[in-house]
Enzyme design. Structure first.
Site, PDB file in Angstrom:
ATOM      1  N   LYS A  10       0.999   4.543   6.826  1.00  0.00           N
ATOM      2  CA  LYS A  10       0.267   5.240   5.915  1.00  0.00           C
ATOM      3  C   LYS A  10       0.672   6.839   6.038  1.00  0.00           C
ATOM      4  O   LYS A  10       1.408   7.120   6.915  1.00  0.00           O
ATOM      5  CB  LYS A  10      -1.381   5.510   6.169  1.00  0.00           C
ATOM      6  CG  LYS A  10      -2.065   4.229   5.957  1.00  0.00           C
ATOM      7  CD  LYS A  10      -2.169   3.390   4.795  1.00  0.00           C
ATOM      8  CE  LYS A  10      -2.932   2.141   4.688  1.00  0.00           C
ATOM      9  NZ  LYS A  10      -2.567   1.348   3.856  1.00  0.00           N
ATOM     10  N   SER A  33       0.862  -1.261   0.120  1.00  0.00           N
ATOM     11  CA  SER A  33      -0.116   0.013  -0.025  1.00  0.00           C
ATOM     12  C   SER A  33       0.803   1.157  -0.199  1.00  0.00           C
ATOM     13  O   SER A  33       0.151   2.322  -0.256  1.00  0.00           O
ATOM     14  CB  SER A  33      -0.704   0.044   1.110  1.00  0.00           C
ATOM     15  OG  SER A  33      -0.140   0.203   2.323  1.00  0.00           O
TER      16      SER A  33
END
Length: 192
Positions: free
Chosen positions: A97, A51
């Protein structure tokens, strides 16, 4: 002379005991310092997914700083999975993230771009053009952050979570560097 031979083993035993205690104290102190550092100062993580490609790759090993004071746009952060429920029967994962939206901002994802309060966010770290998955407008509440992965087309990030925002208290650590497979320091991008 025989008296000296009899005394030497006693002196030698004292020396061995003294050295053993000395080494034991060093080992216990080292273990205590390591436990303190890993529980209160640093956070080690292994990245399980792509990701954050190409910034961070699968299986990269990261070191995060637990003692951070500020959270800024562009920081790469580690935090517990936002939508996890104990009833899932699986352990809670940690996510890695990038902070995109700050408290009180409006984040809009449209036309393959991210806009902050109506201004396009220039993101040189993205590996490919973003598709319109998760397009929408997100009002970041006070005290919260909106986070996305750098591999936008393959990232299960805030656009898809039920609980779309994390707080500073949710953040376990800010990523400082990758230590494996090679050392790479992460600098915060400069936004225009």
């Amino acid at each position: 002379m025989e008296e000296n031979k009899k005394e030497m083993p006693v002196d030698k035993a004292k020396y061995v005991l003294k050295e053993t205690v000395s080494w034991a104290v060093i080992i216990v102190a080292a273990v205590a310092i390591a436990l303190f550092l890993t529980n209160y100062v640093i956070f080690k993580a292994v990245v399980p997914t792509g990701s954050m490609n190409d910034t961070i790759m699968e299986e990269d090993k990261l070191i995060g700083n637990r003692l951070f004071k500020n959270v800024d746009r562009g920081d790469i952060v580690i935090f517990p999975q936002p939508d996890w429920q104990p009833s899932y029967g699986v352990p809670r994962d940690y996510y890695v993230k990038r902070v995109i939206g700050l408290p009180g901002e409006t984040v809009e994802v449209k036309d393959g771009a991210v806009y902050i309060n109506g201004t396009i966010l220039k993101e040189d770290y993205l590996k490919e053009e973003m598709l319109n998955f998760g397009a929408g407008t997100y009002e970041v509440p006070d005290g919260c952050y909106f986070c996305m992965g750098d591999n936008r087309n393959h990232s299960g990030d805030a656009r898809f979570w039920t609980n779309k925002y994390i707080t500073k208290d949710d953040i376990t650590a800010k990523v400082m560097f990758r230590y494996s497979p090679s050392v790479k320091w992460f600098k915060k991008p400069i936004y225009e």
